[in-house]
Design a protein around this motif. Structure first.
Motif, short mmCIF file in Angstrom:
data_model
loop_
_atom_site.label_atom_id
_atom_site.label_comp_id
_atom_site.label_asym_id
_atom_site.label_seq_id
_atom_site.Cartn_x
_atom_site.Cartn_y
_atom_site.Cartn_z
N THR A 1 0.83 -1.30 0.15
CA THR A 1 0.18 0.08 0.05
C THR A 1 0.91 1.30 0.03
O THR A 1 0.24 2.42 -0.05
N GLY A 2 2.19 1.34 0.25
CA GLY A 2 3.25 2.17 0.27
C GLY A 2 4.45 1.80 0.91
O GLY A 2 4.50 0.63 1.01
N ALA A 3 5.37 2.76 0.99
CA ALA A 3 6.82 2.42 1.54
C ALA A 3 7.10 3.62 1.64
O ALA A 3 6.97 4.86 1.41
N LYS A 4 8.66 3.52 2.47
CA LYS A 4 9.36 4.73 2.81
C LYS A 4 9.95 5.19 1.42
O LYS A 4 9.98 4.45 0.49
N PRO A 5 10.12 6.55 1.46
CA PRO A 5 10.66 7.27 0.12
C PRO A 5 11.86 6.42 -0.24
O PRO A 5 12.93 6.31 0.46
N GLY A 6 12.41 6.39 -1.67
CA GLY A 6 13.49 6.05 -2.12
C GLY A 6 14.30 7.29 -2.51
O GLY A 6 13.76 8.30 -2.41
N GLU A 7 15.59 7.12 -3.17
CA GLU A 7 16.30 8.29 -3.64
C GLU A 7 16.19 8.46 -5.10
O GLU A 7 16.66 9.58 -5.31
N LEU A 8 15.49 7.64 -5.87
CA LEU A 8 15.49 8.06 -7.14
C LEU A 8 14.77 9.31 -7.55
O LEU A 8 13.44 9.38 -7.06
N LEU A 9 15.22 10.27 -8.18
CA LEU A 9 14.84 11.58 -8.46
C LEU A 9 14.03 12.18 -7.12
O LEU A 9 12.77 13.00 -7.31
N GLY A 10 14.51 12.02 -6.04
CA GLY A 10 14.15 12.46 -4.85
C GLY A 10 13.14 11.84 -3.89
O GLY A 10 12.76 12.11 -2.98
N GLY A 11 12.35 10.87 -4.73
CA GLY A 11 11.16 10.23 -3.79
C GLY A 11 10.01 11.05 -3.70
O GLY A 11 10.14 12.08 -4.26
N ARG B 1 3.25 11.77 4.51
CA ARG B 1 3.58 12.00 6.18
C ARG B 1 4.45 11.14 7.06
O ARG B 1 4.39 9.84 6.57
N ASN B 2 5.10 11.50 7.82
CA ASN B 2 6.13 10.57 8.49
C ASN B 2 7.03 9.94 7.77
O ASN B 2 7.41 8.62 8.06
N GLY B 3 7.26 10.47 6.46
CA GLY B 3 8.43 9.76 5.61
C GLY B 3 7.75 8.53 4.98
O GLY B 3 8.57 7.63 4.88
N TYR B 4 6.70 8.48 4.76
CA TYR B 4 6.05 7.31 4.11
C TYR B 4 4.89 7.78 2.96
O TYR B 4 4.25 8.58 2.90
N THR B 5 5.36 7.09 1.88
CA THR B 5 4.76 7.04 0.45
C THR B 5 3.67 6.21 0.36
O THR B 5 3.88 5.12 0.54
N ARG B 6 2.46 6.73 0.31
CA ARG B 6 1.10 5.96 0.30
C ARG B 6 0.45 5.96 -0.89
O ARG B 6 0.48 7.01 -1.70
N LEU B 7 0.34 4.65 -1.53
CA LEU B 7 -0.39 4.55 -3.08
C LEU B 7 -1.69 5.27 -2.98
O LEU B 7 -2.65 5.15 -1.91
N ARG C 1 1.84 9.62 -10.91
CA ARG C 1 3.35 9.38 -11.11
C ARG C 1 3.29 8.07 -11.51
O ARG C 1 2.59 7.24 -11.20
N ILE C 2 4.48 7.59 -11.85
CA ILE C 2 5.18 6.27 -11.89
C ILE C 2 6.05 6.14 -10.73
O ILE C 2 7.10 6.90 -10.49
N LEU C 3 5.75 5.22 -9.76
CA LEU C 3 6.62 4.98 -8.61
C LEU C 3 7.53 3.48 -9.02
O LEU C 3 6.87 2.68 -9.71
N ARG C 4 8.58 3.49 -8.12
CA ARG C 4 9.29 2.19 -8.62
C ARG C 4 9.70 1.61 -7.18
O ARG C 4 10.41 2.29 -6.08
N TYR C 5 9.02 0.59 -7.04
CA TYR C 5 9.53 -0.22 -5.69
C TYR C 5 10.67 -0.95 -5.70
O TYR C 5 10.64 -1.95 -6.73
N THR D 1 11.81 0.34 -0.77
CA THR D 1 11.40 1.90 -0.82
C THR D 1 10.52 1.91 -1.95
O THR D 1 10.54 1.28 -3.17
N LEU D 2 9.97 3.20 -2.07
CA LEU D 2 9.13 3.72 -3.21
C LEU D 2 9.93 4.95 -3.74
O LEU D 2 9.79 5.83 -2.95
N ALA D 3 10.21 5.10 -4.91
CA ALA D 3 11.04 6.44 -5.44
C ALA D 3 9.86 6.86 -6.66
O ALA D 3 9.21 6.04 -7.43
N ARG D 4 9.94 8.24 -6.95
CA ARG D 4 9.28 8.79 -8.10
C ARG D 4 10.16 8.53 -9.24
O ARG D 4 11.25 8.89 -9.52
N PHE D 5 9.60 7.53 -10.30
CA PHE D 5 10.35 7.36 -11.40
C PHE D 5 10.01 8.51 -12.58
O PHE D 5 10.87 8.99 -12.99
#
Length: 212
Positions: free
Chosen positions: A32-42, A46-52, A74-78, A84-88
């Motif tokens: 359902t989500g994950a902590k932000p990754g580093e690709l393109l900043g993520g 809230r609380n450092g969590y990316t929710r779908l 967005r396209i996200l890469r898990y 981690t989830l990062a914004r692709f």
């Protein structure tokens, strides 16, 4: 070989229950989500969590799972290893009906609104898009012939498949006469699997377009 990932957003059956019901697929993970990754900043929530918000399409290759989220546009890469989830990349409205993670680690994304297929490098850098004016009006699904390197794009308006070279040049048109409405395509050992939404069936074609 491309991995098919199933997102289970609500409910979860245990492996024993799945086996008892004779199901081929068993639940693996509820994403359902994950902590932000580093690709393109993520994309930090809230609380450092990316929710779908509204995931609509998925494709996977090795440890990378690509998710099209129409709600976030967005396209996200898990990343399975890092969890981690990062914004692709960011999407325009109506983009991302289909997505395919290719063997060369690039990613193809259909854009029905403008009649083309977007192409991205592994790091999200845009590559030349695929288009065929007059033959590709509403791309809804894309796959790669992993044996020959050709890119196959299903058109939902003309109900045909446009075949491109790995350099993005149109090569041929596959027009299955017995398919009434193409909704999606996939590739496999038998050739091309075509979902016909009006006939409520899956047709199997050879790589030349002949029925199997």
């Amino acid at each position: 070989m491309c991995i098919i990932a199933a997102l289970i957003l609500t409910g979860c059956a245990t492996p024993d229950n799945a086996t008892a019901r004779g199901e081929l697929l068993r639940p693996w993970i509820e994403l359902t989500g994950a902590k932000p990754g580093e690709l393109l900043g993520g994309v930090a929530g809230r609380n450092g969590y990316t929710r779908l918000l509204y995931p609509t399409a998925v494709s996977a290759r090795n440890n990378d799972i690509y998710l099209v989220d129409a709600g976030l546009r967005r396209i996200l890469r898990y990343n399975r290893a890092q969890q981690t989830l990062a914004r692709f990349t960011t999407l325009a409205p109506d983009t991302g009906a289909g997505i395919y993670a290719a063997p060369d680690m690039s990613v193809y994304v259909t854009d029905p609104a403008v009649g083309q297929v977007l192409h991205f490098a592994w790091d999200g850098t845009p590559l030349p898009s695929l288009g065929a004016p007059g033959n590709l009006a509403r791309p809804v699904s894309v796959v790669v012939d992993e044996g020959g390197g050709r890119v196959l794009v299903a058109d939902g308006l003309y109900d045909q498949i446009v075949v491109f070279s790995n350099m993005g040049m149109p090569l041929s048109i596959i027009k299955p006469r017995q398919v009434r409405a193409i909704a999606a395509i996939a590739s496999g050992p038998d050739g091309i699997y075509v979902v016909d939404r009006l006939a409520r069936r899956v047709a199997v074609l050879g790589w030349g377009g002949e029925f199997r």
